[in-house]
Design a protein around this motif. Structure first.
Motif, PDB file in Angstrom:
ATOM      1  N   PHE A  23       0.849  -1.193   0.000  1.00 46.09           N
ATOM      2  CA  PHE A  23       0.000   0.000   0.000  1.00 46.09           C
ATOM      3  C   PHE A  23       0.878   1.234   0.000  1.00 46.09           C
ATOM      4  O   PHE A  23       1.788   1.363   0.814  1.00 46.09           O
ATOM      5  CB  PHE A  23      -0.884   0.009   1.253  1.00 46.09           C
ATOM      6  CG  PHE A  23      -1.785   1.202   1.338  1.00 46.09           C
ATOM      7  CD1 PHE A  23      -3.092   1.146   0.853  1.00 46.09           C
ATOM      8  CD2 PHE A  23      -1.337   2.397   1.903  1.00 46.09           C
ATOM      9  CE1 PHE A  23      -3.916   2.256   0.933  1.00 46.09           C
ATOM     10  CE2 PHE A  23      -2.162   3.509   1.968  1.00 46.09           C
ATOM     11  CZ  PHE A  23      -3.459   3.431   1.493  1.00 46.09           C
ATOM     12  N   LEU A  24       0.574   2.141  -0.917  1.00 46.09           N
ATOM     13  CA  LEU A  24       1.307   3.401  -0.958  1.00 46.09           C
ATOM     14  C   LEU A  24       0.362   4.531  -0.540  1.00 46.09           C
ATOM     15  O   LEU A  24      -0.676   4.731  -1.165  1.00 46.09           O
ATOM     16  CB  LEU A  24       1.834   3.663  -2.377  1.00 46.09           C
ATOM     17  CG  LEU A  24       2.450   5.049  -2.620  1.00 46.09           C
ATOM     18  CD1 LEU A  24       3.714   5.260  -1.790  1.00 46.09           C
ATOM     19  CD2 LEU A  24       2.779   5.243  -4.109  1.00 46.09           C
ATOM     20  N   ALA A  25       0.736   5.217   0.525  1.00 48.22           N
ATOM     21  CA  ALA A  25       0.006   6.446   0.875  1.00 48.22           C
ATOM     22  C   ALA A  25       0.664   7.553   0.067  1.00 48.22           C
ATOM     23  O   ALA A  25       1.833   7.865   0.272  1.00 48.22           O
ATOM     24  CB  ALA A  25       0.096   6.711   2.365  1.00 48.22           C
ATOM     25  N   PHE A  26      -0.083   8.109  -0.888  1.00 49.80           N
ATOM     26  CA  PHE A  26       0.492   9.038  -1.859  1.00 49.80           C
ATOM     27  C   PHE A  26       0.866  10.378  -1.233  1.00 49.80           C
ATOM     28  O   PHE A  26       0.175  10.883  -0.341  1.00 49.80           O
ATOM     29  CB  PHE A  26      -0.516   9.303  -2.993  1.00 49.80           C
ATOM     30  CG  PHE A  26      -0.617   8.189  -4.003  1.00 49.80           C
ATOM     31  CD1 PHE A  26      -1.057   6.924  -3.620  1.00 49.80           C
ATOM     32  CD2 PHE A  26      -0.302   8.408  -5.343  1.00 49.80           C
ATOM     33  CE1 PHE A  26      -1.166   5.895  -4.554  1.00 49.80           C
ATOM     34  CE2 PHE A  26      -0.413   7.385  -6.277  1.00 49.80           C
ATOM     35  CZ  PHE A  26      -0.845   6.132  -5.879  1.00 49.80           C
ATOM     36  N   PRO A  41      -2.374  12.700  -3.063  1.00 51.07           N
ATOM     37  CA  PRO A  41      -3.495  11.804  -3.360  1.00 51.07           C
ATOM     38  C   PRO A  41      -4.337  12.353  -4.522  1.00 51.07           C
ATOM     39  O   PRO A  41      -4.551  13.557  -4.626  1.00 51.07           O
ATOM     40  CB  PRO A  41      -4.286  11.783  -2.059  1.00 51.07           C
ATOM     41  CG  PRO A  41      -3.287  12.153  -1.008  1.00 51.07           C
ATOM     42  CD  PRO A  41      -2.380  13.146  -1.665  1.00 51.07           C
ATOM     43  N   VAL A  60     -13.830  10.626  -3.709  1.00 52.23           N
ATOM     44  CA  VAL A  60     -12.446  10.367  -3.336  1.00 52.23           C
ATOM     45  C   VAL A  60     -11.579  11.623  -3.497  1.00 52.23           C
ATOM     46  O   VAL A  60     -11.351  12.086  -4.613  1.00 52.23           O
ATOM     47  CB  VAL A  60     -11.849   9.232  -4.201  1.00 52.23           C
ATOM     48  CG1 VAL A  60     -10.401   8.959  -3.779  1.00 52.23           C
ATOM     49  CG2 VAL A  60     -12.683   7.974  -4.077  1.00 52.23           C
ATOM     50  N   ASN A  61     -11.191  12.168  -2.358  1.00 52.57           N
ATOM     51  CA  ASN A  61     -10.253  13.295  -2.297  1.00 52.57           C
ATOM     52  C   ASN A  61     -10.741  14.595  -2.946  1.00 52.57           C
ATOM     53  O   ASN A  61     -10.041  15.603  -2.882  1.00 52.57           O
ATOM     54  CB  ASN A  61      -8.893  12.920  -2.924  1.00 52.57           C
ATOM     55  CG  ASN A  61      -8.176  11.864  -2.098  1.00 52.57           C
ATOM     56  OD1 ASN A  61      -8.276  11.867  -0.884  1.00 52.57           O
ATOM     57  ND2 ASN A  61      -7.500  10.950  -2.764  1.00 52.57           N
ATOM     58  N   GLU A  98      -5.826   8.915   3.251  1.00 48.92           N
ATOM     59  CA  GLU A  98      -4.872   7.879   2.853  1.00 48.92           C
ATOM     60  C   GLU A  98      -4.658   6.892   3.993  1.00 48.92           C
ATOM     61  O   GLU A  98      -4.629   5.678   3.784  1.00 48.92           O
ATOM     62  CB  GLU A  98      -3.527   8.512   2.452  1.00 48.92           C
ATOM     63  CG  GLU A  98      -3.564   9.338   1.168  1.00 48.92           C
ATOM     64  CD  GLU A  98      -3.788   8.505  -0.075  1.00 48.92           C
ATOM     65  OE1 GLU A  98      -4.911   8.565  -0.616  1.00 48.92           O
ATOM     66  OE2 GLU A  98      -2.886   7.780  -0.511  1.00 48.92           O
ATOM     67  N   GLN A 113      -7.627   4.679   4.364  1.00 47.42           N
ATOM     68  CA  GLN A 113      -7.602   3.590   3.385  1.00 47.42           C
ATOM     69  C   GLN A 113      -6.629   2.499   3.815  1.00 47.42           C
ATOM     70  O   GLN A 113      -6.898   1.307   3.672  1.00 47.42           O
ATOM     71  CB  GLN A 113      -7.195   4.129   2.011  1.00 47.42           C
ATOM     72  CG  GLN A 113      -8.230   5.058   1.399  1.00 47.42           C
ATOM     73  CD  GLN A 113      -7.872   5.447  -0.031  1.00 47.42           C
ATOM     74  OE1 GLN A 113      -7.021   4.837  -0.652  1.00 47.42           O
ATOM     75  NE2 GLN A 113      -8.543   6.459  -0.553  1.00 47.42           N
TER      76      GLN A 113
END
Lengths: 447, 253, 478
Positions: B81-84, B87, B142-143, B155, B158
């Motif tokens: 999982f990448l927390a951007f 986002p 989303v965002n 993030e 998620q």
């Protein structure tokens, strides 16, 4: 959008006679290489005649009154004392600077002053340039705004006798803005001035093209302006239409901008009873930029029609367009703005905004912003609003002690300034601000 | 869990990673620090499989598999999982819908039954309580229209729902005020477990006051120039990054 | 995003042909054909004359050239203007008398005509080629005073209503295709909701073109009297054929004081194949008149089918405080062309209108939004808000926006906003990082883009529309 197709007879008015007379005069073939262009213009007009409101590009603008008027034609220039004094009346903030003056469509060397221009800059009358600077004119004239563009462009191609010519060679930066003043002062006269501006690679220049008259006569100006901005060139191009309230003014201004070039058009529509302007920019090199700003102040029975087009032919070009109109009386304003993004013109960034302020019961606005997009990776937006002054703002002004009329006046002025502040020639911007403030305050107030 | 060896990668023609070697075991928290442009965010993007980055050399092994051969969605389904850092906004698609789609993809992969709307909403509500997420956030797109802090919190939310094995936080602290930083860190700390590893990419030490790492690595010039314990972060805070630059130059030689 | 290009192309699954004996006119159009259609339906002489007047007007008209679509000239003599499943001479009385093949067709399309399935809370009028083959729930509705039947039946059962309202919103000479429809329309639906009645169920019409080389020219008329409310749905499909077929319908809505009409369309006519061969020409005139004060008409459309779509469901806001709404999703893929939008004509005071248009272009499709907002002189305080968004998928498609804003009242306020965007690689990557496939990501993003429109659709339709969108965009490039 619908309705039965009415068969309208083709209207040509007094123009076949004008074409005929001119063809027989020495002016027609004074510059032999231009005869082809004149013939194409004449043929195009004979073939199509004037547009009707069935024509999508003319659906809100009827040229009936214009077509029905019998105009006179002038086959020779004249400059008299009266003109010389009136020419001084119109400076638009550029008093004392370089100027090209044209009277009823003819370049006037006496009234012009080109002494202060940097070396290498060629400026003056188009007719003279067509012979003296043939190589610089022939490749462009009628190519950027071809006779096929419209009935009016066709008439101009056939009937033009002179106009302004400006050529700024590569790398030259002209610091002082140049005034190109078109004066009309003969009643019922039709003139067809044709202007050509070339801005060389990396060159920059500011030009104010102004149309004015000391009279309140009925006359017709049918102008065509061709603009070529080469790689990295910059042209700040002001245009003030301040003709007589009874005049017809039709103009076609077309330009192309090469890579990294900039063409900024600032249009102020203030005068003529009938004004139609077709303004088009083709961005033909990457990162070329077009900016179009427009302010219209209309009252009485004025009819003002702005048709603009920005053609994004290649990738990575930005364009900005912001047009505003203030309507009073029985005036009518049309805005038709097209943004065209061709296939492959990826990363186009185009923004267009059109706002109209309706101040009277009988005014009318017709707005048609159009986006035509054939590339997917683009950012294009347009917005259009038609309305009146914000009641909350008026209320806010009142809580600060202003009468509603004063509040309206100030807010109307603010509405106009919002677009005016984008105008690119500082002295012209200040001049317009100063000269319009009272008119705007009064307009908003309902005076 | 994750073994990176001599990894090099470029974006366009530009080499950004010049030889990264890093081993991450389950339960560990690794902080990756470094000055701007050092390549730390690139490392995060490369691990997630961003198409703009090309791996030019070295190996990345994740749970015994060659990570570089896997598509981004397969990596996600296998628990990365990448927390951007930035986002992405997806207009019109609600957070809840988006998360359920992602969640069920993972469940499908694991051979477990997918959750229906009701079941999933129950799960979301639980998670949102734990992380103190406003439930209204779940139904917003989303965002879209989120503040910077809301995006970062989303993030982490998620992350909590998708329960990855390896979570990579890419500058999750940037643009956060102190309260938001604390909320986000609390969320992460709750999710720390012996089965889950974290790679925390950050420019500043302050995040590491809240998320205390087991290891700190400093990237400069596209490679790790120094590794140490959490005290290394404090040293960086005091001395800046400049003192490491000769080492970077030396390493590159 | 190459993988997007590789998405499999799903087929148009409604493209089958039903094998029924049919009573089809020879190709060609003349006054005699118009008379024959009228005679077939045993119409009163005023209606025959009305048709003939329309036909004569049509002869003098030309097909519009302003739409942003291209197609070869239509040979109006190459079309059969009437085709009906061969049936007993009398009009069917119950479903038992409907050809089982036709019932099967509708089952296959997911439309149950079985009265027992009224649980769905939808009454259906099934139109097969030129005629209505069945109408469900009629008796139940009749008890409430609601007339819901085929147009042909209405001509006989409610002649005074038909005569009063037919052509009152779309006059016979309104435009080329409306005139053609007025001359040759064969059937369609008629709904009448009397004063004060709120229709308890969704009324719907399912249009099916089956026969080859025929045109479909249906005519729908919905009248909601004072205080009445109704929600009406229409759906449409056609077999896959290599030749183009013409569908030129006219829909008229009339809302009296305080009445509300909600009209939803999911248009899924056969769009032609990926090279643009075949498909329906969908040239439709839809218009509603908010005749009464406080009345409201809402058009919602999801246009995924047809080779060419040309339609502008419009509202004439005559009654003071009346409201017009238009919500549209139009999708073009492959070689499809759509020129669609609306007209909001503000006549009454305080009239309000909202336009939300979502255009999606993929493949080599061309999508045009064309909308007119007109504020007449007397329409004080009229308000319009228009939002017009385009989404492009692939670099060979086109999106065009042509709004016409005409304002003649200074107290009016008109706002128009338009934007164009694409699905960004960042969005796709973000979804993929969460484990969502490219195909699902695109579906999700497109549905998100259309959300404001879908939420205006009745529930069952919204689900159907979302699925359709996925199918329509299959094989589109990223």
């Amino acid at each position: 959008m619908s309705g039965a197709v009415a068969e309208m007879p083709m209207v040509k008015g007094c123009w076949p006679a004008h074409l005929d007379a001119f063809e027989k005069s020495p002016g027609w073939s004074a510059v032999p290489w231009a005869v082809g262009l004149r013939k194409r213009g004449s043929a195009a007009f004979h073939e199509r005649g004037f547009p009707t409101t069935d024509d999508e590009d003319w659906r809100y603008t009827s040229v009936q009154a214009l077509a029905a008027t019998a105009f006179r034609q002038s086959l020779a220039a004249r400059a008299d004392a009266l003109v010389s004094s009136t020419a001084k009346m119109f400076g638009f903030g550029l008093e004392g600077g370089p100027r090209i003056v044209l009277v009823d469509g003819f370049f006037s060397p006496e009234l012009s002053d080109l002494t202060a221009l940097p070396k290498g800059v060629r400026a003056g009358g188009l007719l003279r340039a067509m012979t003296a600077e043939k190589a610089r004119v022939e490749t462009h004239l009628g190519e950027i705004a071809p006779p096929s563009f419209s009935a009016f462009a066709a008439l101009n191609a056939a009937l033009f006798q002179d106009g302004a010519f400006l050529d700024v060679p590569a790398g030259v930066k002209v610091e002082t803005p140049i005034l190109i003043l078109h004066l009309s002062h003969e009643s019922y006269l039709a003139s067809h001035p044709r202007n050509l501006y070339r801005v060389g690679a990396g060159a920059s220049v500011q030009v104010l093209e102004a149309y004015a008259s000391p009279s309140c006569d009925l006359y017709f100006t049918n102008a065509v302006t061709e603009v070529d901005v080469e790689r990295g060139g910059r042209l700040i191009h002001g245009r003030i239409e301040s003709e007589s309230g009874n005049a017809f003014h039709v103009a076609c201004t077309q330009g192309r901008v090469a890579e990294d070039g900039l063409w900024q058009s600032d249009v102020a529509a203030l005068g003529a009873g009938f004004f139609r302007h077709d303004l088009g920019a083709r961005l033909v090199g990457e990162r070329a930029e077009a900016r179009m700003f427009g302010l219209t102040i209309a009252s009485g029975k004025q009819h003002v029609d702005h048709h603009t087009a920005i053609d994004h032919a290649v990738p990575h070009c930005p364009s900005r367009e912001y047009y505003k109109a203030i309507l009073n009386g029985r005036s009518r304003v049309v805005f038709n703005g097209k943004v065209y993004v061709r296939e492959d013109a990826q990363k186009t960034d185009a923004k267009q905004t059109n706002r109209s302020l309706l101040l009277s019961e009988d005014a009318r606005v017709d707005t048609k912003p159009q986006l035509e997009i054939f590339a997917d990776d683009v950012k294009c937006t347009h917005g259009a609003t038609v309305g009146q002054l914000d009641e909350d703002m008026i209320h806010y002004c009142r809580t600060r002690g202003m009468s509603p009329a004063v509040a309206r006046g100030i807010l109307t002025y603010a509405f106009a300034r919002d677009v005016l502040q984008n105008f690119g020639i500082p002295a012209v911007k200040e001049h317009l601000d100063r000269s319009l403030v009272q008119r705007l305050l009064d307009a908003g107030r309902g005076a | 869990m994750l073994s990176i060896k001599d990894l090099t990668a470029k974006v366009g023609a530009k080499e950004i990673l010049t030889g990264i070697t890093l081993n991450v075991k389950a339960g560990e928290v690794h902080a990756i620090m470094g000055p701007n442009g050092s390549g730390k965010s690139t490392l995060a993007q490369v691990l997630a499989g961003h198409p703009a980055y090309t791996v030019t050399g070295g190996t990345v092994t994740y749970q015994g598999r060659d990570l570089t051969e896997m598509t981004p969605e397969d990596r996600a389904k296998e628990g990365i999982f990448l927390a951007f850092q930035y986002p992405v906004e997806i207009p019109g698609v609600s957070n809840a819908y988006f998360l359920r789609a992602a969640y069920n993809e993972r469940e499908k992969q694991a051979g477990r039954p997918e959750l229906d709307v009701m079941e999933f909403n129950t799960l979301l509500k639980e998670k949102s309580k734990i992380l103190h997420i406003d439930e209204s956030l779940l139904n917003r797109p989303v965002n879209e229209g989120f503040s910077g802090g809301e995006k970062k919190r989303n993030e982490i939310f998620q992350l909590a729902v998708l329960e990855p094995k390896l979570a990579i936080l890419d500058e999750t602290d940037s643009g956060l005020d102190i309260d938001a930083l604390r909320t986000v860190s609390d969320g992460v700390n709750r999710l720390r477990s012996k089965d889950r590893a974290f790679i925390v990419v950050t420019h500043y030490q302050r995040l590491l006051n809240y998320i205390v790492p087991d290891f700190v690595h400093v990237i400069a010039g596209g490679r790790i120039v120094k590794s140490g314990g959490k005290e290394l972060a404090l040293e960086l805070e005091q001395r800046g990054y400049d003192w490491l630059k000769p080492a970077a130059a030396g390493a590159a030689r | 995003m190459e993988d997007v290009e590789q998405l499999a192309t799903k087929d148009y699954k409604w493209g089958f042909v039903t094998d029924v004996a049919s009573d089809t006119f020879a190709k060609g159009l003349s006054e005699d054909v118009v008379r024959a259609i009228s005679a077939k339906k045993n119409e009163p002489s005023w209606l025959t004359d009305w048709r003939l007047a329309a036909y004569r007007a049509w002869l003098k008209m030309k097909a519009p050239v302003w739409p942003n679509v291209t197609y070869p000239p239509i040979d109006y003599q190459g079309i059969a203007y009437y085709s009906a499943p061969a049936a007993p001479k009398d009009k069917k009385q119950s479903l038992d008398e409907v050809d089982p093949e036709i019932l099967k067709t509708y089952e296959k399309l997911g439309i149950s005509l079985d009265e027992q399935k009224r649980l769905q809370n939808i009454a259906v009028d099934a139109v097969f080629d030129s005629v209505s083959v069945a109408t469900t729930c009629k008796d139940y509705l009749e008890k409430l005073g609601i007339a819901f039947c085929s147009f042909s039946e209405a001509v006989h059962k409610h002649p005074e209503l038909v005569r009063r309202y037919l052509g009152s919103v779309v006059p016979t000479h309104d435009n080329f295709f409306a005139a053609l429809n007025s001359a040759v329309f064969s059937d369609g639906s008629f709904c009448f909701i009397p004063k004060g009645v709120k229709c308890p169920m969704e009324l719907s019409t399912y249009f099916r073109i089956n026969a080859a080389d025929t045109g479909q020219f249906e005519r729908t008329l919905i009248v909601a009297e004072e205080g009445a409310q109704v929600s009406y749905l229409e759906g449409c499909t056609a077999p896959k054929r290599d030749t183009n077929q013409l569908h030129a319908a006219v829909v008229e809505l009339v809302a009296l004081d305080n009445a509300t009409i909600k009209y939803s369309t999911v248009q899924n006519w056969y769009p032609g194949d990926k090279d643009g061969k075949g498909g329906i020409y969908n040239f439709v005139t839809k218009r509603g008149k908010c005749a009464g004060v406080n009345s409201k008409i809402t058009w919602t459309q999801v246009e995924t089918g047809s080779a060419i779509t040309w339609k502008y469901p419009s509202c004439i806001l005559v009654g003071d405080n009346s409201v017009g709404e238009f919500y549209s999703v139009a999708v073009v893929n492959n070689r499809q062309q759509a020129d669609t939008g609306t007209k909001m004509i503000h006549v009454g005071k305080n009239t309000r209108s909202t336009i939300v248009s979502k255009g999606i272009s993929a493949g080599r499709g061309n999508n045009t939004y064309r909308g007119q907002v007109k504020v007449a002189k007397g329409a004080a305080k009229a308000r319009n808000y228009t939002q017009c968004d385009s989404l492009l998928i692939g670099d060979r498609c086109g999106a065009h926006t042509f709004p016409y804003i005409e304002v003649q009242n200074p107290t009016a306020k008109v706002e128009h906003e338009a934007s164009t965007s694409k699905i960004s690689e960042d969005q796709i990557f973000y979804c993929k990082q969460r484990g969502i496939s490219t195909e699902n990501a695109i579906n999700m993003i497109v549905n998100g883009f259309c959300k404001e429109v879908f939420r205006e659709l009745p529930m069952e339709f919204a689900v159907e529309a979302q699925k359709l969108l996925g199918v329509s965009l299959d094989g589109s490039v990223g």
